[in-house]
Motif scaffolding. Structure first.
Motif, mmCIF file in Angstrom:
data_model
loop_
_atom_site.group_PDB
_atom_site.id
_atom_site.type_symbol
_atom_site.label_atom_id
_atom_site.label_comp_id
_atom_site.label_asym_id
_atom_site.label_seq_id
_atom_site.Cartn_x
_atom_site.Cartn_y
_atom_site.Cartn_z
ATOM 1 N N LYS A 62 44.686 0.504 -24.491
ATOM 2 C CA LYS A 62 45.764 0.415 -25.477
ATOM 3 C C LYS A 62 47.020 1.151 -25.023
ATOM 4 N N ASP A 63 46.860 2.246 -24.298
ATOM 5 C CA ASP A 63 48.029 3.012 -23.831
ATOM 6 C C ASP A 63 48.587 2.455 -22.519
ATOM 7 N N LEU A 64 48.123 1.261 -22.110
ATOM 8 C CA LEU A 64 48.545 0.508 -20.927
ATOM 9 C C LEU A 64 48.104 1.131 -19.605
ATOM 10 N N ARG A 65 47.174 2.086 -19.647
ATOM 11 C CA ARG A 65 46.549 2.504 -18.392
ATOM 12 C C ARG A 65 45.654 1.362 -17.939
ATOM 13 N N VAL A 66 45.577 1.156 -16.637
ATOM 14 C CA VAL A 66 44.854 0.006 -16.104
ATOM 15 C C VAL A 66 43.819 0.467 -15.084
ATOM 16 N N ILE A 67 42.681 -0.188 -15.070
ATOM 17 C CA ILE A 67 41.643 0.044 -14.067
ATOM 18 C C ILE A 67 41.303 -1.311 -13.471
ATOM 19 N N LYS A 68 41.420 -1.429 -12.163
ATOM 20 C CA LYS A 68 41.127 -2.688 -11.462
ATOM 21 C C LYS A 68 39.870 -2.484 -10.630
ATOM 22 N N SER A 69 38.885 -3.323 -10.860
ATOM 23 C CA SER A 69 37.628 -3.291 -10.108
ATOM 24 C C SER A 69 37.511 -4.598 -9.340
ATOM 25 N N ARG A 70 37.185 -4.514 -8.063
ATOM 26 C CA ARG A 70 37.012 -5.718 -7.233
ATOM 27 C C ARG A 70 35.691 -5.627 -6.495
ATOM 28 N N GLN A 71 35.198 -6.789 -6.124
ATOM 29 C CA GLN A 71 33.982 -6.866 -5.323
ATOM 30 C C GLN A 71 33.963 -8.208 -4.622
ATOM 31 N N SER A 72 33.129 -8.316 -3.647
ATOM 32 C CA SER A 72 32.885 -9.592 -2.981
ATOM 33 C C SER A 72 31.419 -9.951 -3.194
ATOM 34 N N ILE A 73 31.156 -11.231 -3.328
ATOM 35 C CA ILE A 73 29.783 -11.703 -3.490
ATOM 36 C C ILE A 73 29.510 -12.664 -2.349
ATOM 37 N N ASP A 74 28.489 -12.360 -1.533
ATOM 38 C CA ASP A 74 28.194 -13.235 -0.395
ATOM 39 C C ASP A 74 27.330 -14.414 -0.850
ATOM 40 N N PRO A 75 27.110 -15.400 0.017
ATOM 41 C CA PRO A 75 26.349 -16.596 -0.374
ATOM 42 C C PRO A 75 24.938 -16.327 -0.888
ATOM 43 N N SER A 76 24.347 -15.182 -0.528
ATOM 44 C CA SER A 76 23.010 -14.870 -1.045
ATOM 45 C C SER A 76 23.081 -14.066 -2.340
ATOM 46 N N ASP A 77 24.240 -14.066 -3.003
ATOM 47 C CA ASP A 77 24.469 -13.388 -4.283
ATOM 48 C C ASP A 77 24.419 -11.873 -4.205
ATOM 49 N N MET A 78 24.624 -11.312 -3.031
ATOM 50 C CA MET A 78 24.681 -9.857 -2.888
ATOM 51 C C MET A 78 26.119 -9.392 -3.079
ATOM 52 N N VAL A 79 26.296 -8.343 -3.853
ATOM 53 C CA VAL A 79 27.623 -7.765 -4.071
ATOM 54 C C VAL A 79 27.871 -6.738 -2.984
ATOM 55 N N PHE A 80 29.027 -6.853 -2.319
ATOM 56 C CA PHE A 80 29.379 -5.855 -1.328
ATOM 57 C C PHE A 80 30.868 -5.551 -1.433
ATOM 58 N N ALA A 81 31.282 -4.473 -0.809
ATOM 59 C CA ALA A 81 32.670 -4.014 -0.785
ATOM 60 C C ALA A 81 33.250 -3.783 -2.176
ATOM 61 N N PRO A 82 32.514 -3.088 -3.065
ATOM 62 C CA PRO A 82 33.107 -2.813 -4.368
ATOM 63 C C PRO A 82 34.205 -1.751 -4.248
ATOM 64 N N SER A 83 35.221 -1.866 -5.081
ATOM 65 C CA SER A 83 36.282 -0.864 -5.102
ATOM 66 C C SER A 83 36.838 -0.763 -6.513
ATOM 67 N N GLN A 84 37.476 0.353 -6.785
ATOM 68 C CA GLN A 84 38.078 0.553 -8.090
ATOM 69 C C GLN A 84 39.347 1.381 -7.917
ATOM 70 N N SER A 85 40.407 0.994 -8.621
ATOM 71 C CA SER A 85 41.658 1.731 -8.571
ATOM 72 C C SER A 85 42.288 1.731 -9.955
ATOM 73 N N ALA A 86 43.229 2.646 -10.150
ATOM 74 C CA ALA A 86 43.821 2.799 -11.482
ATOM 75 C C ALA A 86 45.317 3.080 -11.367
ATOM 76 N N ARG A 87 46.006 2.963 -12.453
ATOM 77 C CA ARG A 87 47.409 3.344 -12.626
ATOM 78 C C ARG A 87 47.855 2.960 -14.009
ATOM 79 N N VAL A 88 49.012 2.264 -14.098
ATOM 80 C CA VAL A 88 49.589 1.973 -15.407
ATOM 81 C C VAL A 88 50.326 0.633 -15.392
ATOM 82 N N CYS A 89 50.421 0.002 -16.562
ATOM 83 C CA CYS A 89 51.149 -1.260 -16.730
ATOM 84 C C CYS A 89 52.318 -1.036 -17.700
#
Length: 128
Positions: A97-124
């Protein structure tokens, strides 16, 4: 008496409708997120440059980018689930609500494994 009460109810309803935001207007957020050189824009429909009209867009330009669907949190935050071209979820952006933002990303390979997760934050900020 019933007529006066009905008119008062109609007048109060009409007044409330004039104060309420128009649902057809898009919301555009310009977000500064750590790890990104450029601003990230989140544009809700209908102000997107596409014909599907049902998805928000996440990208480096207003209204252009990956599709995303919007989930409203009951505590007031809004989550945007970012989809790639084949509808695989590739990220989650949560705007509080206060426009702080959290961005989470990941990659999913063909065998449905999640790898390279990352998270970052700031403001909008809201733009028009």
């Amino acid at each position: 008496m019933k007529y006066a009460a009905l008119m008062a109810l109609v007048a109060s309803f009409a007044g409330a409708q004039m104060v309420a935001p128009t649902p057809s207007l898009a919301d555009v957020l310009r977000c500064k997120i750590e790890g990104y050189r450029e601003d990230v824009f989140i544009t809700t429909s209908p102000d997107t440059n596409s014909s599907d009209g049902q998805y928000a867009r996440i990208g480096i330009s207003r209204g252009i980018g990956n599709r995303a669907f919007v989930v409203a949190d009951r505590m007031g935050a809004t989550a945007f689930v970012e989809l790639n071209a084949d509808d695989t979820p590739v990220g989650l952006i949560t705007v509080q609500k206060d426009l702080r933002v959290i961005k989470s990303r990941q990659s999913i390979d063909p065998s449905d494994m999640v790898f390279a997760p990352s998270q970052s934050a700031r403001v909008c900020t809201r733009t028009r």
